[in-house]
Design a protein around this motif. Structure first.
Motif, mmCIF file in Angstrom:
data_model
loop_
_atom_site.group_PDB
_atom_site.id
_atom_site.type_symbol
_atom_site.label_atom_id
_atom_site.label_comp_id
_atom_site.label_asym_id
_atom_site.label_seq_id
_atom_site.Cartn_x
_atom_site.Cartn_y
_atom_site.Cartn_z
ATOM 1 N N ASP A 171 -1.597 -0.944 -3.985
ATOM 2 C CA ASP A 171 -2.773 -0.092 -3.844
ATOM 3 C C ASP A 171 -2.362 1.286 -3.352
ATOM 4 O O ASP A 171 -1.327 1.442 -2.696
ATOM 5 N N CYS B 99 -3.891 4.935 -1.404
ATOM 6 C CA CYS B 99 -4.998 5.545 -0.666
ATOM 7 C C CYS B 99 -4.469 6.654 0.225
ATOM 8 O O CYS B 99 -3.262 6.854 0.360
ATOM 9 N N VAL C 221 0.839 -1.191 0.000
ATOM 10 C CA VAL C 221 0.000 0.000 0.000
ATOM 11 C C VAL C 221 0.876 1.244 0.000
ATOM 12 O O VAL C 221 1.757 1.408 0.852
#
Length: 242
Positions: free
Chosen positions: A134, A136, A117
């Motif tokens: 990912d 975020c 992440v």
């Protein structure tokens, strides 16, 4: 209370109850959540030297390789299921595009077989182009919220709980017997925590700087100073300004 436990290769981690969850602080400058096997690093600042070179400021061009070598060693030792990078993983938005093929392959190898992440940072607000993982703004693990920049609201009153952040590159200076040392450090009041920068070409901000005064109650925090094989807890009264 913080507890020290010995890992492989005689590395001693520090176990800490942070906002009700036990985490491990690693002398490499990373946080490890044993329950989810999540490894957290902050402020890699990959490709910082190449970013400076674009402005005709020339630094040794080995920072990315050295940072990835340190991260690889840490991943091999910890064997996490998830790696969480707390923002400013690249020094600018085009840093991923400047990676050498070898360094891009090393990142891909680190990502293989685990979740990865990228948290958005102020240097790299957009996802790194061409890399897996990912992206975020923040991640919640139990009572802990992981983000890049620490929030200031209510921090001076000690009401911010469960926040784990980077961004400030905390360092601590200690003087004893006429000599002083200055090293990277975790800083925490056991309700929130700021990680040191992991990148090999990053500076540090003294934990007595005013930027930390809005985050922690006065004289009610601990700096865990990074040593080669262990962390050294230092109370505010023993710290020195730059």
């Amino acid at each position: 209370m913080a507890q020290t436990q010995v890992l492989e290769e005689s590395v001693a981690e520090t176990r800490l109850n942070l906002a009700g969850r036990e985490v491990a602080l690693d002398p490499a400058g990373a946080l490890f959540d044993p329950q989810t096997r999540t490894l957290v690093v902050a402020d890699l600042h990959l490709e910082k030297a190449s970013s400076f070179a674009r402005r005709q400021v020339f630094l040794p061009p080995y920072d990315t390789a050295a940072t990835l070598t340190a991260l690889t060693g840490l991943v091999l030792r910890r064997r996490p299921r998830t790696v969480l990078c707390l923002g400013d993983s690249f020094h600018d938005g085009e840093g991923a595009a400047r990676l050498s093929a070898q360094d891009a392959a090393r990142i891909a190898a680190l990502q293989a077989g685990r979740d990865w992440v990228w948290i958005a940072g102020n240097h790299d607000p957009a996802p790194p182009a061409g890399l897996g993982g990912d992206c975020c703004a923040q991640v919640q693990i139990g009572p802990l919220a992981f983000r890049h920049e620490p929030t200031c609201q209510d921090g001076a009153k000690g009401k911010m709980k469960g926040e784990v952040a980077g961004h400030l590159h905390p360092s601590a200076k200690v003087s004893r017997r006429g000599r002083s040392i200055r090293r990277r450090a975790f800083v925490t009041d056991k309700e929130r925590l700021v990680l040191p920068s992991f990148g090999m070409l990053t500076g540090g901000l003294n934990v007595l700087d005013r930027a930390f005064q809005t985050l922690f109650p006065p004289f009610a925090f601990t700096a865990f100073v990074l040593g080669e094989k262990r962390l050294y807890p230092v109370a505010p009264a023993s710290l020195r300004p730059d």
